[in-house]
Write a protein that holds these residues in place. Structure first.
Motif, short mmCIF file in Angstrom:
data_model
loop_
_atom_site.label_atom_id
_atom_site.label_comp_id
_atom_site.label_asym_id
_atom_site.label_seq_id
_atom_site.Cartn_x
_atom_site.Cartn_y
_atom_site.Cartn_z
N VAL A 294 4.50 -9.23 7.33
CA VAL A 294 5.80 -9.02 6.72
C VAL A 294 6.84 -8.96 7.82
CG1 VAL A 294 7.19 -7.54 5.23
CG2 VAL A 294 4.74 -7.79 4.81
N VAL A 295 7.81 -9.86 7.77
CA VAL A 295 8.81 -9.95 8.85
C VAL A 295 10.12 -9.27 8.46
CG1 VAL A 295 7.85 -12.08 9.75
CG2 VAL A 295 9.60 -12.19 7.97
N ARG A 296 10.21 -8.75 7.23
CA ARG A 296 11.43 -8.07 6.80
C ARG A 296 11.12 -6.61 6.52
NH1 ARG A 296 12.04 -12.65 2.96
NH2 ARG A 296 13.51 -14.16 3.84
N SER A 297 12.15 -5.79 6.65
CA SER A 297 12.01 -4.38 6.31
C SER A 297 12.27 -4.19 4.81
CB SER A 297 13.00 -3.54 7.12
OG SER A 297 14.33 -3.87 6.75
N MET A 298 12.01 -2.99 4.32
CA MET A 298 12.23 -2.71 2.91
C MET A 298 13.71 -2.81 2.56
SD MET A 298 11.12 0.62 0.65
CE MET A 298 12.11 1.74 1.66
N ASP A 299 14.58 -2.33 3.43
CA ASP A 299 16.02 -2.43 3.16
C ASP A 299 16.48 -3.88 3.12
OD1 ASP A 299 16.25 0.33 3.03
OD2 ASP A 299 16.75 0.54 5.16
N GLU A 300 15.89 -4.71 3.98
CA GLU A 300 16.25 -6.13 3.95
C GLU A 300 15.80 -6.78 2.65
OE1 GLU A 300 16.18 -7.27 8.71
OE2 GLU A 300 14.34 -7.40 7.53
N PHE A 301 14.61 -6.41 2.16
CA PHE A 301 14.14 -6.92 0.89
C PHE A 301 15.05 -6.46 -0.26
CE2 PHE A 301 9.88 -8.01 2.62
CZ PHE A 301 9.77 -9.26 2.03
N LYS A 302 15.49 -5.21 -0.21
CA LYS A 302 16.39 -4.71 -1.25
C LYS A 302 17.70 -5.48 -1.26
CE LYS A 302 14.71 0.06 -1.70
NZ LYS A 302 15.08 1.49 -1.57
N GLN A 303 18.26 -5.69 -0.08
CA GLN A 303 19.53 -6.41 -0.01
C GLN A 303 19.36 -7.85 -0.46
OE1 GLN A 303 22.46 -5.11 0.60
NE2 GLN A 303 23.49 -7.09 0.39
N LEU A 304 18.25 -8.47 -0.07
CA LEU A 304 17.99 -9.85 -0.47
C LEU A 304 17.78 -9.95 -1.98
CD1 LEU A 304 17.61 -12.68 0.74
CD2 LEU A 304 15.16 -12.21 0.83
N ALA A 305 17.10 -8.97 -2.55
CA ALA A 305 16.87 -8.97 -4.00
C ALA A 305 18.18 -8.81 -4.76
CB ALA A 305 15.89 -7.86 -4.38
N VAL A 402 11.41 -2.98 -5.70
CA VAL A 402 11.15 -3.26 -4.28
C VAL A 402 10.48 -2.06 -3.62
CG1 VAL A 402 12.25 -3.74 -2.07
CG2 VAL A 402 13.02 -4.93 -4.12
N GLU A 403 10.96 -0.86 -3.96
CA GLU A 403 10.36 0.36 -3.40
C GLU A 403 8.89 0.45 -3.80
OE1 GLU A 403 10.64 3.96 -1.21
OE2 GLU A 403 12.36 2.66 -1.67
N LYS A 404 8.60 0.19 -5.06
CA LYS A 404 7.23 0.28 -5.55
C LYS A 404 6.33 -0.75 -4.88
CE LYS A 404 4.59 0.19 -9.87
NZ LYS A 404 3.68 -0.92 -9.51
N ARG A 405 6.80 -2.01 -4.82
CA ARG A 405 6.00 -3.06 -4.20
C ARG A 405 5.78 -2.77 -2.71
NH1 ARG A 405 3.29 -5.58 -8.13
NH2 ARG A 405 4.62 -6.69 -9.61
N TRP A 406 6.82 -2.27 -2.07
CA TRP A 406 6.69 -1.97 -0.63
C TRP A 406 5.65 -0.87 -0.40
CZ3 TRP A 406 8.53 -4.34 3.63
CH2 TRP A 406 8.41 -3.66 4.85
N ARG A 407 5.67 0.16 -1.22
CA ARG A 407 4.69 1.23 -1.05
C ARG A 407 3.28 0.74 -1.37
NH1 ARG A 407 7.49 6.88 -3.16
NH2 ARG A 407 9.39 6.70 -1.90
N GLU A 408 3.16 -0.13 -2.36
CA GLU A 408 1.84 -0.71 -2.65
C GLU A 408 1.34 -1.51 -1.46
OE1 GLU A 408 2.47 -2.99 -6.13
OE2 GLU A 408 2.36 -1.29 -7.52
N LEU A 409 2.24 -2.26 -0.84
CA LEU A 409 1.86 -3.04 0.35
C LEU A 409 1.46 -2.13 1.49
CD1 LEU A 409 1.66 -5.75 1.80
CD2 LEU A 409 4.09 -5.59 2.32
N GLU A 410 2.24 -1.07 1.72
CA GLU A 410 1.90 -0.14 2.80
C GLU A 410 0.58 0.57 2.51
OE1 GLU A 410 3.51 0.46 5.73
OE2 GLU A 410 4.62 -1.34 5.19
N HIS A 411 0.38 0.92 1.23
CA HIS A 411 -0.88 1.57 0.87
C HIS A 411 -2.07 0.65 1.13
CE1 HIS A 411 -3.72 4.11 -1.24
NE2 HIS A 411 -4.00 3.12 -2.09
N ALA A 412 -1.94 -0.62 0.74
CA ALA A 412 -3.03 -1.57 0.96
C ALA A 412 -3.28 -1.77 2.46
CB ALA A 412 -2.69 -2.91 0.30
#
Length: 588
Positions: A294-305, A402-412
Motif C-alpha cells: 500500500v503506497v497511500r496513507s489512510m488520509d490519502e485514501f479518504k481524500q481520494l475517495a 475507508v476507516e473500516k477497510r484500512w483497519r481490516e487491512l492492518e489487521h490482516a
C-alpha cells in the motif's frame, strides 16, 4: 479420482490474470453494457435540449372536404343601390317634367291650380319612366353581388418558422439539466462498473483461494492415504490392531470428504466468476493471493475517495441538476416571446381573407396559474436540500468505509506478521519431530500432528493474504480505482499441484518411508512401532477446516460445512456503501 479430474481440468483450463478478468468484465458484462446504454440515452437528451435554442421549421400540407361551398351574398346591397339610383332619376325627371308642363299650361292661359294638377301628373309619368329605365339599366350593368370564397374541397401547403427568443431562461436551464444528467449517468456508470469489478475481483481471488485450498486438501488426503497403506502392512504383520487400521480409514474418508467439499466450492467459485465474465468455466486464476504493498496513507485514501467516489460524484451532479430545475421552475414567472413566419406554398385554394405569407412576433404571459409555479419552485428547492443532506451523509459513510477497510487491512497484515513467527516455530517443530522420529524418540503421530499444524498455518496464512487483498480492493472501490487493481497486482503464478509421493529409506532402520511434497514441506511416514498411535490420532485432525478454524477463523472455503465460497462473496459484494445509504453500519 475427483482430484485427478480437477488436475486435468486445471491443465486444460485457460489461464486468467486479474487484469484479464477485469478487462473481460468491462466488455462482456451485461449490467455494464446496460449502464453504458443509459449514458448514451443521456447524451441524446443533451443534444435534444441544445436543439431548443434553434428555430423550428415545419412543412405542413392537407386536403379538406366540407359540407357546402362557402359564399358571400351581397345582392341585398345591389338591390339597394339600384333602388337609390332609380329614386334619384325619378326625382330629377319629375321636377323637369313638372316645370315644363306647368309653364306650357300657364302659357296657354290655364288657371294656375289646374295647371299645377296637370303638371304634377306629367311630372309623375316622366319620373316613373325615368326610374324604370334607370333601374333596368343598372340591373343589367351591375354584376351579381354573390361571391364563392371557398370550395367544398380544397388543398393547402404551408412552410412555417417559429423561434422562441425569450422563455425566462427555461431553455437554458433545461440544457444545463441535460448536461448534468449526462455527468450523473456517467457517474452512475462508473459506480456500477466499480461495483461489478469489485465483485469480479472478489470472485477471482475466491477462485484462486479455493484452488490453493484444494491443493492443501489433496496433500492432506495423500498423507493419510500413505499412512493407511502403512497401517495395513503393520496390521498384516500383527503389529497393530484392526481398530487402529479402521481409525486410519476413517481419517482418510474424512479427508476425502473435505477434498470433495473443496472441489465443489472451487467449481461453484469458478462458475460464479464465469457468469460475471460471460465465458466458459474452463478457467484458472493466475494472480496469486498475496497482500499488496500500500503506497497511500489512510488520509490519502479518504481524500481520494471524497474526490473520486462514483456515488458521491453522482450525488453532486444530481444536486446541480436540482439547481437547474429551480431556475426552470422560476421561468414560469416570465413571459414567453417568439418570432414566427409562414409562406403558403399552394395558393390556388386560398380565400380572399388569407395572405400568401406573414411574419411577426407573439408573446404569452401566464399571469395566474393557481399557485402552480410557486409549488414547482418550492419542490425543486426541497429536492436540492435533500440531495445536499444526502451528500453530507455519503461523505460520512465514505470516511467510515475507508476507516473500516484500512483497519481490516492492518489487521490482516498484523496476522501475517504474527504468522511468520508462528510458521518458523511450526517448521522447527516439524524438523525436530522428524529428527526425533528418525532417532526413535518420537511417534509417527507426533510427526503427523506437526505436519497438520503446519498445514493449518499455511491455510491461515493464505486466509490472511486473502483478507488483506479484499480489504485493499475495498479501499480501491471507495476511491473508484478497482479497474486499476490488475495493473497494481501484475504478478502471475499458476496454482502448484502436489508432487507425487516418493519412498525413501529411513536411516538406521531399513524401513521405507513415503514422503509427499505439501507446499514445500515433507510428511514422513510413521515407523512400524509407532504407526498405531499415528493412525488413531490422525482422524480428528484430518479435517483441515476444523484445524484452520483454530488458526484462522472463518477462512473462505476452508470448512466443508460452510456456505459455498461464491455465495459468501456474492453476499459480501452487496454489503458496500452506496450513495445516501449507511450500508457500512449494516456490514459491521
Amino acid at each position: 479420482m475427483a482430484y485427478i479430474l480437477f488436475a486435468f481440468a486445471v491443465v486444460q483450463a485457460t489461464p486468467l490474470s486479474l487484469q484479464d478478468a477485469l478487462e473481460k468484465a468491462k466488455t462482456s458484462n451485461s449490467q455494464i453494457k446496460a449502464e453504458k446504454a443509459k449514458v448514451e440515452v443521456a447524451e441524446s437528451g443533451r443534444t435534444e435540449a441544445r436543439s431548443r435554442f434553434m428555430p423550428t421549421v415545419s412543412l405542413s400540407a392537407g386536403v379538406t372536404k366540407i359540407n357546402d361551398p362557402i359564399s358571400i351574398d351581397l345582392n341585398e346591397i345591389r338591390s339597394g343601390i339600384i333602388q337609390v339610383h332609380g329614386s334619384e332619376a325619378y326625382q330629377s325627371y319629375y321636377k323637369t317634367g313638372y316645370e315644363s308642363a306647368y309653364e306650357g299650361y300657364t302659357a296657354a292661359g290655364m288657371p294656375a291650380e289646374m295647371a299645377q294638377q296637370r303638371a304634377a301628373g306629367v311630372g309623375d309619368s316622366v319620373g316613373a319612366l325615368a326610374q324604370q329605365m334607370t333601374q333596368s339599366t343598372l340591373d343589367s350593368a351591375l354584376p351579381g353581388f354573390k361571391k364563392k370564397v371557398q370550395d367544398d374541397l380544397f388543398f393547402n401547403a404551408r412552410l412555417s418558422v417559429v423561434w422562441p427568443i425569450f422563455t425566462g431562461l427555461k431553455i437554458y436551464s433545461a440544457y444545463d439539466a441535460a448536461k448534468e444528467n449526462v455527468n450523473a449517468r456517467k457517474a452512475e456508470f462508473d459506480m456500477a462498473q466499480n461495483t461489478i469489478l469489485m465483485d469480479v475481483a472478489t470472485r477471482y481471488f475466491t477462485l484462486r483461494l479455493s484452488e490453493e485450498l484444494t491443493v492443501l486438501r489433496e496433500s492432506t488426503r495423500k498423507n493419510l492415504e500413505e499412512h493407511l497403506e502403512r497401517s495395513k502392512k503393520l496390521e498384516e504383520g500383527g503389529q497393530i490392531s484392526k481398530s487402529e487400521r479402521l481409525r486410519a480409514e476413517v481419517a482418510l474418508a474424512e479427508a476425502e470428504n473435505a477434498l470433495e467439499d473443496a472441489l465443489r466450492d472451487q467449481s461453484l467459485a469458478r462458475m460464479a466468476l464465469a457468469s460475471l465474465l460471460h465465458m466458459d468455466t474452463s478457467i484458472t486464476a493466475t494472480t496469486p493471493v498475496e497482500a499488496p504493498e500500500v503506497v497511500r496513507s489512510m488520509d490519502e485514501f479518504k481524500q481520494l475517495a471524497k474526490e473520486k467516489h462514483p456515488g458521491l460524484r453522482q450525488l453532486r451532479t444530481e444536486r446541480k441538476r436540482s439547481q437547474a430545475a429551480v431556475s426552470a421552475a422560476r421561468a414560469d414567472y416570465f413571459p414567453t416571446v417568439a418570432l414566427f413566419g409562414y409562406k403558403e406554398l399552394y395558393t390556388k385554394d386560398l380565400t380572399i381573407l388569407e395572405p400568401e405569407w406573414a411574419v411577426g412576433a407573439k408573446a404569452q404571459w401566464d399571469l395566474f396559474k393557481g399557485g402552480e409555479t410557486r409549488s414547482k419552485v418550492a419542490s425543486a428547492k426541497a429536492l436540492e436540500r435533500s440531495l445536499s443532506s444526502m451528500e453530507e451523509l455519503t461523505l460520512d459513510n465514505i470516511d467510515l468505509l475507508v476507516e473500516k477497510r484500512w483497519r481490516e487491512l492492518e489487521h490482516a497484515k498484523g496476522r501475517l506478521v504474527s504468522l511468520v513467527k508462528t510458521r518458523e516455530l511450526a517448521d522447527e517443530a516439524l524438523r525436530s519431530q522428524t529428527k526425533a522420529y528418525e532417532a526413535g524418540l518420537a511417534t509417527g503421530l507426533d510427526v503427523v500432528d506437526a505436519e497438520l499444524a503446519l498445514s493449518r498455518l499455511q491455510v491461515a496464512d493464505l486466509k490472511a493474504h486473502y483478507d488483506a487483498v479484499i480489504a485493499w480492493l475495498g479501499l480501491l472501490e471507495a476511491a473508484g480505482e478497482v479497474s486499476d487493481a490488475g495493473t497494481m497486482l501484475n504478478k502471475t503464478k499458476p496454482v502448484e499441484t502436489p508432487v507425487e509421493a516418493r519412498t525413501e529409506e529411513t536411516p538406521g532402520t531399513g524401513t521405507q518411508t513415503a514422503t509427499t511434497a505439501t507446499n514445500g514441506s515433507l510428511v514422513p511416514a510413521a515407523p512400524a512401532e509407532n504407526s498405531t498411535a499415528a493412525a488413531a490420532e490422525t482422524a480428528p485432525a484430518a479435517s483441515v477446516a476444523s484445524e484452520t478454524a483454530a488458526a484462522a477463523p472463518a477462512a473462505p472455503v476452508a470448512a466443508p460445512a460452510e456456505a459455498p465460497v461464491a455465495e459468501k462473496s456474492a453476499v459480501e459484494a452487496k454489503d458496500r456503501v452506496l450513495p445516501a445509504k449507511d450500508s457500512t453500519e449494516k456490514k459491521q
